[in-house]
Design a protein around this motif. Structure first.
Motif, PDB file in Angstrom:
ATOM      1  N   UNK A  13       0.811  -1.213   0.000  1.00 24.25           N
ATOM      2  CA  UNK A  13       0.000   0.000   0.000  1.00 24.25           C
ATOM      3  C   UNK A  13       0.851   1.273   0.000  1.00 24.25           C
ATOM      4  N   UNK A  14       1.969   1.263   0.694  1.00 24.09           N
ATOM      5  CA  UNK A  14       2.839   2.440   0.733  1.00 24.09           C
ATOM      6  C   UNK A  14       3.411   2.769  -0.639  1.00 24.09           C
ATOM      7  N   UNK A  15       3.831   1.735  -1.363  1.00 26.45           N
ATOM      8  CA  UNK A  15       4.380   1.951  -2.702  1.00 26.45           C
ATOM      9  C   UNK A  15       3.295   2.418  -3.669  1.00 26.45           C
ATOM     10  N   UNK A  22      -1.635   9.133  -3.786  1.00 24.16           N
ATOM     11  CA  UNK A  22      -2.923   8.903  -3.141  1.00 24.16           C
ATOM     12  C   UNK A  22      -2.666   8.384  -1.734  1.00 24.16           C
ATOM     13  N   UNK A  23      -3.388   8.893  -0.775  1.00 26.34           N
ATOM     14  CA  UNK A  23      -3.161   8.456   0.597  1.00 26.34           C
ATOM     15  C   UNK A  23      -3.540   6.984   0.775  1.00 26.34           C
ATOM     16  N   UNK A  24      -2.874   6.346   1.709  1.00 25.10           N
ATOM     17  CA  UNK A  24      -3.196   4.953   2.031  1.00 25.10           C
ATOM     18  C   UNK A  24      -4.646   4.847   2.491  1.00 25.10           C
ATOM     19  N   UNK A  25      -5.108   5.853   3.190  1.00 27.47           N
ATOM     20  CA  UNK A  25      -6.499   5.860   3.650  1.00 27.47           C
ATOM     21  C   UNK A  25      -7.460   5.829   2.460  1.00 27.47           C
ATOM     22  N   UNK A  26      -7.177   6.637   1.438  1.00 24.78           N
ATOM     23  CA  UNK A  26      -8.026   6.637   0.238  1.00 24.78           C
ATOM     24  C   UNK A  26      -7.962   5.285  -0.465  1.00 24.78           C
ATOM     25  N   UNK A  27      -6.780   4.701  -0.542  1.00 21.74           N
ATOM     26  CA  UNK A  27      -6.636   3.394  -1.195  1.00 21.74           C
ATOM     27  C   UNK A  27      -7.457   2.331  -0.466  1.00 21.74           C
ATOM     28  N   UNK A  28      -7.414   2.361   0.864  1.00 21.16           N
ATOM     29  CA  UNK A  28      -8.225   1.408   1.628  1.00 21.16           C
ATOM     30  C   UNK A  28      -9.719   1.643   1.370  1.00 21.16           C
ATOM     31  N   UNK A  29     -10.101   2.914   1.248  1.00 24.99           N
ATOM     32  CA  UNK A  29     -11.497   3.243   0.959  1.00 24.99           C
ATOM     33  C   UNK A  29     -11.899   2.732  -0.428  1.00 24.99           C
ATOM     34  N   UNK A  30     -11.047   2.945  -1.427  1.00 22.97           N
ATOM     35  CA  UNK A  30     -11.347   2.443  -2.773  1.00 22.97           C
ATOM     36  C   UNK A  30     -11.494   0.919  -2.747  1.00 22.97           C
ATOM     37  N   UNK A  31     -10.642   0.272  -1.962  1.00 20.06           N
ATOM     38  CA  UNK A  31     -10.731  -1.182  -1.843  1.00 20.06           C
ATOM     39  C   UNK A  31     -12.031  -1.588  -1.151  1.00 20.06           C
ATOM     40  N   UNK A  32     -12.373  -0.881  -0.090  1.00 25.68           N
ATOM     41  CA  UNK A  32     -13.623  -1.167   0.630  1.00 25.68           C
ATOM     42  C   UNK A  32     -14.821  -1.025  -0.302  1.00 25.68           C
ATOM     43  N   UNK A  53      -2.287   0.592 -10.462  1.00 21.78           N
ATOM     44  CA  UNK A  53      -1.769   1.954 -10.588  1.00 21.78           C
ATOM     45  C   UNK A  53      -2.638   2.737 -11.586  1.00 21.78           C
ATOM     46  N   UNK A  54      -2.933   2.137 -12.749  1.00 19.95           N
ATOM     47  CA  UNK A  54      -3.790   2.795 -13.743  1.00 19.95           C
ATOM     48  C   UNK A  54      -5.180   3.054 -13.185  1.00 19.95           C
ATOM     49  N   UNK A  55      -5.719   2.079 -12.484  1.00 21.80           N
ATOM     50  CA  UNK A  55      -7.070   2.218 -11.931  1.00 21.80           C
ATOM     51  C   UNK A  55      -7.116   3.387 -10.945  1.00 21.80           C
ATOM     52  N   UNK A  56      -6.155   3.453 -10.044  1.00 20.67           N
ATOM     53  CA  UNK A  56      -6.139   4.528  -9.042  1.00 20.67           C
ATOM     54  C   UNK A  56      -5.957   5.879  -9.733  1.00 20.67           C
ATOM     55  N   UNK A  57      -5.076   5.940 -10.716  1.00 18.08           N
ATOM     56  CA  UNK A  57      -4.905   7.197 -11.453  1.00 18.08           C
ATOM     57  C   UNK A  57      -6.200   7.606 -12.145  1.00 18.08           C
ATOM     58  N   UNK A  61      -8.509  11.027 -11.534  1.00 20.73           N
ATOM     59  CA  UNK A  61      -8.931  11.913 -12.629  1.00 20.73           C
ATOM     60  C   UNK A  61     -10.438  12.123 -12.574  1.00 20.73           C
ATOM     61  N   UNK A  62     -11.176  11.045 -12.390  1.00 19.43           N
ATOM     62  CA  UNK A  62     -12.637  11.134 -12.357  1.00 19.43           C
ATOM     63  C   UNK A  62     -13.131  11.905 -11.137  1.00 19.43           C
ATOM     64  N   UNK A  63     -12.509  11.690  -9.997  1.00 17.03           N
ATOM     65  CA  UNK A  63     -12.887  12.451  -8.804  1.00 17.03           C
ATOM     66  C   UNK A  63     -12.609  13.933  -8.999  1.00 17.03           C
ATOM     67  N   UNK A  64     -11.486  14.252  -9.636  1.00 16.56           N
ATOM     68  CA  UNK A  64     -11.157  15.665  -9.849  1.00 16.56           C
ATOM     69  C   UNK A  64     -12.095  16.313 -10.863  1.00 16.56           C
TER      70      UNK A  64
END
Length: 130
Positions: A13-15, A22-32, A53-57, A61-64
């Protein structure tokens, strides 16, 4: 996963956080929310595949662009595309049109409020000068 494979297969998650800003907290939320998935090591650490990596990027973009996580959830496999603009996505078009309608309604309401405040301000200034 074997300990030797831990360092080669997937991202912790850190990498992923560093690579996507993206914060680790956001990544955990996206996973949830089911937008991304991770495998778990024996010690419980998450391991994300390199395609995440592509999915998170794309999510960023979509959130922004003003979409919500619920909106993005409706994109289905489109959000997994290496380039959101490379291939047409019917689900995206529907969601974009819905968001545009919502924005137009909000803009109209704000323009009405603005005109009302301008009118009240002008009237008050005129009364104070008298």
């Amino acid at each position: 996963m074997t300990p030797a494979a831990d360092h080669r297969d997937g991202l912790r998650i850190g990498e992923l956080s560093r690579r996507t800003a993206t914060s680790a907290r956001s990544l955990r939320y996206y996973e949830q929310r089911g937008l991304i998935t991770a495998d778990r090591e024996q010690n419980g650490y998450r391991r994300y595949g390199p395609d995440v990596v592509n999915v998170v990027n794309n999510i960023r973009v979509l959130l922004s662009a003003g979409l919500s996580v619920d909106d993005i959830d409706q994109f289905g496999s489109c959000v997994r595309s290496p380039d959101l603009n490379a291939a047409p996505c019917t689900a995206a078009l529907d969601i974009y049109e819905q968001r545009l309608t919502t924005l137009r309604t909000k803009i109209d309401a704000l323009e009405h409020l603005h005109a009302t405040l301008v009118e009240h301000t002008s009237r008050l200034r005129a009364q104070l000068r008298d």
